[in-house]
Design an enzyme around this catalytic site. Structure first.
Site, PDB file in Angstrom:
ATOM      1  N   ASN A 170     -12.277 -13.002  26.073  1.00 44.97           N
ATOM      2  CA  ASN A 170     -11.583 -13.665  25.157  1.00 44.97           C
ATOM      3  C   ASN A 170     -11.027 -12.617  24.437  1.00 44.97           C
ATOM      4  O   ASN A 170     -11.524 -12.250  23.420  1.00 44.97           O
ATOM      5  CB  ASN A 170     -12.503 -14.585  24.634  1.00 44.97           C
ATOM      6  CG  ASN A 170     -11.742 -15.383  23.435  1.00 44.97           C
ATOM      7  OD1 ASN A 170     -10.467 -15.160  23.104  1.00 44.97           O
ATOM      8  ND2 ASN A 170     -12.441 -16.174  22.832  1.00 44.97           N
TER       9      ASN A 170
ATOM     10  N   LYS B  30      -8.567 -13.452  22.071  1.00 41.00           N
ATOM     11  CA  LYS B  30      -8.197 -14.143  20.952  1.00 41.00           C
ATOM     12  C   LYS B  30      -6.643 -13.514  20.582  1.00 41.00           C
ATOM     13  O   LYS B  30      -5.919 -13.468  21.621  1.00 41.00           O
ATOM     14  CB  LYS B  30      -8.986 -13.483  20.005  1.00 41.00           C
ATOM     15  CG  LYS B  30     -10.529 -13.790  20.111  1.00 41.00           C
ATOM     16  CD  LYS B  30     -11.631 -13.786  19.303  1.00 41.00           C
ATOM     17  CE  LYS B  30     -13.102 -13.914  19.762  1.00 41.00           C
ATOM     18  NZ  LYS B  30     -14.113 -13.957  18.973  1.00 41.00           N
TER      19      LYS B  30
ATOM     20  N   HIS C  20     -13.968 -23.376  21.400  1.00 44.70           N
ATOM     21  CA  HIS C  20     -14.493 -22.090  20.935  1.00 44.70           C
ATOM     22  C   HIS C  20     -14.734 -22.337  19.476  1.00 44.70           C
ATOM     23  O   HIS C  20     -14.183 -22.924  18.902  1.00 44.70           O
ATOM     24  CB  HIS C  20     -13.441 -21.016  21.133  1.00 44.70           C
ATOM     25  CG  HIS C  20     -13.883 -19.489  20.575  1.00 44.70           C
ATOM     26  ND1 HIS C  20     -14.082 -19.251  19.191  1.00 44.70           N
ATOM     27  CD2 HIS C  20     -14.538 -18.752  21.449  1.00 44.70           C
ATOM     28  CE1 HIS C  20     -14.646 -18.110  19.108  1.00 44.70           C
ATOM     29  NE2 HIS C  20     -14.929 -17.718  20.564  1.00 44.70           N
TER      30      HIS C  20
ATOM     31  N   GLU D 107     -14.372 -20.671  16.744  1.00 43.10           N
ATOM     32  CA  GLU D 107     -13.173 -20.569  16.009  1.00 43.10           C
ATOM     33  C   GLU D 107     -12.430 -21.883  15.915  1.00 43.10           C
ATOM     34  O   GLU D 107     -11.505 -22.128  14.929  1.00 43.10           O
ATOM     35  CB  GLU D 107     -12.264 -19.357  16.356  1.00 43.10           C
ATOM     36  CG  GLU D 107     -13.172 -17.917  15.913  1.00 43.10           C
ATOM     37  CD  GLU D 107     -13.042 -16.772  16.860  1.00 43.10           C
ATOM     38  OE1 GLU D 107     -12.167 -16.761  17.525  1.00 43.10           O
ATOM     39  OE2 GLU D 107     -13.906 -15.892  16.795  1.00 43.10           O
TER      40      GLU D 107
ATOM     41  N   GLU E  24     -22.400 -19.753  22.602  1.00 41.27           N
ATOM     42  CA  GLU E  24     -22.190 -18.882  21.514  1.00 41.27           C
ATOM     43  C   GLU E  24     -22.823 -19.060  20.127  1.00 41.27           C
ATOM     44  O   GLU E  24     -21.883 -20.037  19.527  1.00 41.27           O
ATOM     45  CB  GLU E  24     -20.580 -18.363  21.459  1.00 41.27           C
ATOM     46  CG  GLU E  24     -20.007 -18.092  23.055  1.00 41.27           C
ATOM     47  CD  GLU E  24     -18.661 -17.578  22.483  1.00 41.27           C
ATOM     48  OE1 GLU E  24     -18.390 -16.603  23.175  1.00 41.27           O
ATOM     49  OE2 GLU E  24     -17.624 -18.239  21.992  1.00 41.27           O
TER      50      GLU E  24
ATOM     51  N   GLY F 124     -18.409 -11.900  16.840  1.00 37.04           N
ATOM     52  CA  GLY F 124     -17.787 -10.743  16.021  1.00 37.04           C
ATOM     53  C   GLY F 124     -18.454 -10.381  14.818  1.00 37.04           C
ATOM     54  O   GLY F 124     -17.985  -9.387  13.849  1.00 37.04           O
TER      55      GLY F 124
ATOM     56  N   SER G  95     -20.956 -10.907  20.365  1.00 31.83           N
ATOM     57  CA  SER G  95     -21.380  -9.517  20.123  1.00 31.83           C
ATOM     58  C   SER G  95     -21.824  -8.779  21.317  1.00 31.83           C
ATOM     59  O   SER G  95     -23.014  -7.877  21.199  1.00 31.83           O
ATOM     60  CB  SER G  95     -22.133  -9.139  19.039  1.00 31.83           C
ATOM     61  OG  SER G  95     -21.529  -9.702  17.855  1.00 31.83           O
TER      62      SER G  95
END
Ligand code: PGA
Length: 252
Positions: free
Chosen positions: A9, A11, A95, A97, A167, A173, A213
C-alpha cells in the site's frame, strides 16, 4: 491451503517516475513466480503507468480505495469499473486512515465491499482496533463489529474474492509491530467469527493478512502463524528490497 498474498500500500507517496521505477523493480524481482500472490497499490493517478510497468510479471495491480456507487454525480470519486479498466484486480477498502482520518463508517465500507465484488474486483477489507480499544480490552468486540458490518449480505461467490487485512491501528506506521502471538490470536478470532457466521468453507478459504509495521526482518515469524495468510505492507513497500524480502519470507 490458502495461498499467501503480499500487498504493498503505497499510500499518498511517489512521483510518477518513482512509482514506475518501484513497480519495475518489484516486477523484476517477482518475475512470473506466483507461489505467493503479490500486488502493489499505487495512488490513483499512477495506476495505468504502474500497470504498464508490471506487464509480463505475476504482480497484480490494486487501488487504495473505491467508491460505493457504480457511476454518477460523486465528485472526486472513482468507480470499481474504472479501476478494473485501469487494470486493477484488487481494491483496499476500509483502511484505518480512511476510517479514522476521513470518517468512513462501517455502513459505507459494507457498501464499497459489495460494489467492488459485484464489479469483479478482489476486495482487501481492512479492520483492526485502536490503541485505546486494545488498552480497554475491547479488541474482540471491535473485530466482531467490523467483520459483521463489512461482510453483511455477501454471497458465497463474492466471499471467494474477499481478503481480510487485520491492521491494529497502533501498529500502522509506528514501527510497533504486533507480536506473532498477538497477530495469530486476532486472526484466529476473526476466522472463528467467519466460521460462526458463514460456515467452514468460507472461514477456511478466506485469506487474512496482517498489516502494521511489517518489515523484511519481522515478516518471517508473523507469516509462520497458521492463520496469517500474508501481509499488507505500507512503509516497507516503498523500497523494492524491503518489499521483496517480505515476499521471500512469505514463500517460506
Ligand atoms: P505500515 O502500514 O506497514 O507502514 O505500518 C501498513 C498499512 O497501513 O497498510
Amino acid at each position: 491451503m490458502r495461498k499467501k498474498l503480499v500487498a504493498g500500500n503505497w499510500k499518498m507517496n511517489t512521483t510518477r517516475a518513482e512509482a514506475t521505477a518501484l513497480a519495475a523493480a518489484v516486477a523484476k524481482g517477482v518475475g512470473t513466480d506466483d507461489r505467493v500472490g503479490v500486488a502493489v497499490c499505487p495512488p490513483f493517478p499512477w495506476l495505468t503507468a504502474v500497470g504498464d510497468a508490471l506487464t509480463g510479471s505475476a504482480v497484480a495491480l490494486g487501488a487504495q480505495d473505491v467508491h460505493y456507487e457504480k457511476k454518477g454525480a460523486f465528485t472526486g470519486e472513482v468507480s470499481p469499473a474504472m479501476l478494473a479498466e485501469c487494470g486493477c484486480t484488487y481494491a483496499i477498502i476500509g483502511h484505518s486512515e480512511r476510517r479514522h482520518i476521513l470518517g468512513e463508517a462501517d455502513s459505507a465500507i459494507n457498501h464499497k465491499v459489495h460494489t467492488a465484488l459485484e464489479e469483479g474486483l478482489h476486495a482487501i477489507l481492512c479492520m483492526g482496533e485502536t490503541l485505546a480499544e486494545r488498552e480497554r480490552g475491547l479488541q474482540e468486540r471491535v473485530f466482531q463489529r467490523q467483520v459483521y458490518a463489512a461482510c453483511a449480505g455477501l454471497t458465497d461467490e463474492q466471499f471467494g474474492r474477499l481478503v481480510i487485512a487485520y491492521e491494529p491501528v497502533w501498529a500502522i506506521g509506528t514501527g510497533k509491530v504486533a507480536t506473532p502471538e498477538q497477530a495469530q490470536e486476532a486472526h484466529a478470532f476473526v476466522r472463528g467469527k467467519l466460521r460462526a457466521l458463514y460456515g467452514d468453507k468460507i472461514a477456511d478459504a478466506t485469506p487474512i493478512l496482517y498489516g502494521g509495521s511489517v518489515t523484511g526482518e519481522n515478516a518471517r515469524d508473523l507469516l509462520k502463524q497458521p492463520d496469517v495468510d500474508g501481509a499488507l505492507v505500507g512503509g516497507a513497500s516503498l523500497k523494492p528490497d524491503s518489499f521483496l524480502a517480505i515476499v521471500a519470507a512469505a514463500r517460506g
